[in-house]
Write a protein that holds these residues in place. Structure first.
Motif, PDB file in Angstrom:
ATOM      1  N   ARG A  93     -71.451  -6.460 -51.402  1.00 18.49           N
ATOM      2  CA  ARG A  93     -70.886  -5.685 -50.300  1.00 18.49           C
ATOM      3  C   ARG A  93     -71.225  -6.366 -48.983  1.00 18.49           C
ATOM      4  O   ARG A  93     -72.234  -7.066 -48.870  1.00 18.49           O
ATOM      5  CB  ARG A  93     -71.457  -4.257 -50.258  1.00 18.49           C
ATOM      6  CG  ARG A  93     -71.444  -3.492 -51.561  1.00 18.49           C
ATOM      7  CD  ARG A  93     -72.019  -2.110 -51.323  1.00 18.49           C
ATOM      8  NE  ARG A  93     -72.132  -1.330 -52.534  1.00 18.49           N
ATOM      9  CZ  ARG A  93     -73.227  -1.263 -53.282  1.00 18.49           C
ATOM     10  NH1 ARG A  93     -74.306  -1.934 -52.910  1.00 18.49           N
ATOM     11  NH2 ARG A  93     -73.245  -0.528 -54.358  1.00 18.49           N
ATOM     12  N   SER A 102     -58.027  -0.640 -51.926  1.00 16.77           N
ATOM     13  CA  SER A 102     -58.313  -0.648 -50.486  1.00 16.77           C
ATOM     14  C   SER A 102     -57.657   0.514 -49.778  1.00 16.77           C
ATOM     15  O   SER A 102     -58.088   0.921 -48.693  1.00 16.77           O
ATOM     16  CB  SER A 102     -57.829  -1.974 -49.868  1.00 16.77           C
ATOM     17  OG  SER A 102     -58.504  -3.080 -50.449  1.00 16.77           O
ATOM     18  N   PRO A 132     -61.378   4.285 -48.917  1.00 15.67           N
ATOM     19  CA  PRO A 132     -61.947   4.838 -47.678  1.00 15.67           C
ATOM     20  C   PRO A 132     -62.157   6.350 -47.728  1.00 15.67           C
ATOM     21  O   PRO A 132     -63.038   6.875 -47.040  1.00 15.67           O
ATOM     22  CB  PRO A 132     -60.915   4.447 -46.614  1.00 15.67           C
ATOM     23  CG  PRO A 132     -60.273   3.214 -47.141  1.00 15.67           C
ATOM     24  CD  PRO A 132     -60.207   3.424 -48.622  1.00 15.67           C
ATOM     25  N   TYR A 152     -65.713   7.198 -48.737  1.00 11.95           N
ATOM     26  CA  TYR A 152     -66.675   6.942 -47.668  1.00 11.95           C
ATOM     27  C   TYR A 152     -66.599   8.040 -46.599  1.00 11.95           C
ATOM     28  O   TYR A 152     -67.625   8.526 -46.112  1.00 11.95           O
ATOM     29  CB  TYR A 152     -66.415   5.573 -47.041  1.00 11.95           C
ATOM     30  CG  TYR A 152     -66.747   4.413 -47.950  1.00 11.95           C
ATOM     31  CD1 TYR A 152     -67.962   3.748 -47.851  1.00 11.95           C
ATOM     32  CD2 TYR A 152     -65.853   3.983 -48.922  1.00 11.95           C
ATOM     33  CE1 TYR A 152     -68.276   2.693 -48.681  1.00 11.95           C
ATOM     34  CE2 TYR A 152     -66.148   2.925 -49.765  1.00 11.95           C
ATOM     35  CZ  TYR A 152     -67.364   2.280 -49.637  1.00 11.95           C
ATOM     36  OH  TYR A 152     -67.674   1.236 -50.473  1.00 11.95           O
ATOM     37  N   VAL A 175     -61.977  -0.084 -45.387  1.00 19.88           N
ATOM     38  CA  VAL A 175     -62.554  -0.676 -46.597  1.00 19.88           C
ATOM     39  C   VAL A 175     -61.537  -1.606 -47.239  1.00 19.88           C
ATOM     40  O   VAL A 175     -60.366  -1.241 -47.409  1.00 19.88           O
ATOM     41  CB  VAL A 175     -62.968   0.402 -47.615  1.00 19.88           C
ATOM     42  CG1 VAL A 175     -63.642  -0.251 -48.826  1.00 19.88           C
ATOM     43  CG2 VAL A 175     -63.918   1.408 -46.975  1.00 19.88           C
TER      44      VAL A 175
END
Length: 425
Positions: free
Chosen positions: A306, A354, A358, A361, A413
């Motif tokens: 990461r 992708s 997100p 998160y 992300v």
């Protein structure tokens, strides 16, 4: 000073060769006195058999029936009235000569029917009150130098850990690399488990945490890390949240989120990987299931590395946090052979991940904002990159925890696939 004069000065010899005995005596006495201070290293020794070595500590809220049976060892008459709940402390003590030294029983350590540890518990109005009661019943002095795990029940953590942390921080024998964990249910049960992979329960708990860190499944959640975050103006602490499952195994169930020193929320296990991504803890270890776009084929994607970047901007009268995260990983498995993993399909998988990752998160960030628990340390970024704004508008931890509930956090992300489990066709 000439060499001959120096020799006469040290040895006490007069120029004519005679001895100056009246000056050599005091000098020799001084030298002997100084040397005597170097040979007193063992005057306060304490044999290892004369120590009660604590390996693990569990802290629970004391049951009502245990409170009524108090032994009045630290107070006269009725116990004092306090706002905080009485505690039950359970210790795992090493039994000298029974700790296993090798893979077999004959290699030293506990024999058949002999337990390598002794479990002892006591209740008290404070943690020190409970320890005083235990010391009254243990023949040797309690030694803290080998404490490796401190387990605290969720019920106790929700009332706040200020007094417990102050007591532990003031003890010079408590290592800052000791693991602190929050347990679902009774913390004392963790001291009594009989694990299959270790003969000493605390060593099993310790290896569970250490190996999880090595595999990228857990950040270091030592006592020192917790205390440092609790003292920081722009960060709130966290601990590992665990539960006991069948066969006396311990499951890492998520993170325990704290606001200052009080537990306010717990997370799911996969949220640990999300947290590590935001905190730029680069080694990954968690795997997630995803679907290949336009198909009924599921894939297993494991993050291996990461990289994150956090930027701060002041918009209007509030800070905004911008987080950019890139995950790199491998495709480990797919559910069927319906879709071949061509370069075009892999590119579609990357774009799809992708697009939806997100949300995970943002979900964790919203959960921390609702509780005012900034475990990501966004406040420290504001302090570092916007010091004048911090000093003028915030200044204290309490104000940041309130402001954190209302700030805007943007997350971007991206995901890339480095390897696949089979040949790309």
């Amino acid at each position: 000073m000439p060499v001959n004069d120096l020799h006469r000065h040290i040895t006490g010899t007069a120029p004519n060769g005679s001895r100056r005995r009246h000056k050599a005596g005091p000098l020799a006495l001084l030298v002997l006195t100084l040397l005597s201070t170097l040979v007193t290293g063992c005057w306060d020794r304490l044999e290892i058999e004369e120590r009660a070595m604590i390996l693990g500590i569990a802290i629970d809220k004391a049951p009502d029936n245990k409170i009524e049976q108090s032994k009045n060892l630290t107070y006269f008459g009725d116990p004092p009235v306090t706002k905080s709940p009485p505690l039950q402390v359970t210790l795992q003590l090493a039994v000298p000569g029974r700790i296993p030294l090798g893979p077999s029983e004959s290699g030293g350590g506990s024999g058949p029917g002999q337990k390598p540890v002794w479990i002892h518990s006591a209740t008290g109005l404070t943690i020190d009150d409970a320890f005083n009661t235990i010391q009254q019943e243990v023949p040797h002095k309690l030694f803290w130098g080998h404490v490796r795990v401190i387990a605290i029940s969720k019920e106790v953590a929700e009332t706040g850990l200020t007094n417990i942390n102050e007591y532990l921080r003031r003890n010079p024998d408590v290592r800052r690399t000791t693991w602190m964990i929050v347990t679902e249910g009774d913390a004392g049960a963790y001291m009594r488990i009989t694990p299959q992979l270790e003969r000493v329960p605390i060593l099993y708990l310790l290896s569970t945490m250490d190996h999880a860190v090595q595999m990228g499944k857990l950040p270091n959640a030592f006592a020192g890390v917790f205390w440092s975050a609790a003292s920081s103006k722009g960060t709130d602490p966290f601990l590992v949240y665990t539960r006991l499952v069948k066969d006396n195994s311990v499951q890492i169930a998520g993170l325990a989120l704290f606001r200052s020193d009080r537990l306010v929320e717990t997370t799911e296990p996969l949220d640990i990987g999300v947290f590590m991504g935001i905190r730029n803890l680069q080694e990954g270890g968690y795997s997630t299931l995803a679907t290949i776009p336009g198909s009924n084929t599921a894939i297993m994607y494991q993050v291996t590395h990461r990289k994150a970047r956090i930027d701060v901007a002041i918009v209007g009268d509030k800070p905004e946090i911008h987080v950019k995260i890139h995950n790199e990983g491998n495709l480990k498995e797919k559910s069927n052979e319906e879709v071949q993993l061509s370069p075009e399909v892999i590119s579609e998988i990357e774009k799809n991940m992708s697009k939806y990752t997100p949300d995970y998160y943002k979900k964790l960030i919203r959960k921390t904002q609702q509780k005012g628990a900034d475990i990501f340390g966004f406040g420290e970024y504001v302090r570092a990159k916007q010091p004048s704004y911090w000093n003028k508008e915030i200044g204290t931890k309490d104000k940041w925890e309130e402001l954190y509930k209302h700030i805007k956090v943007e997350v971007q992300v991206t995901n890339s696939i480095r390897r696949v489990g089979g040949k790309i066709t």
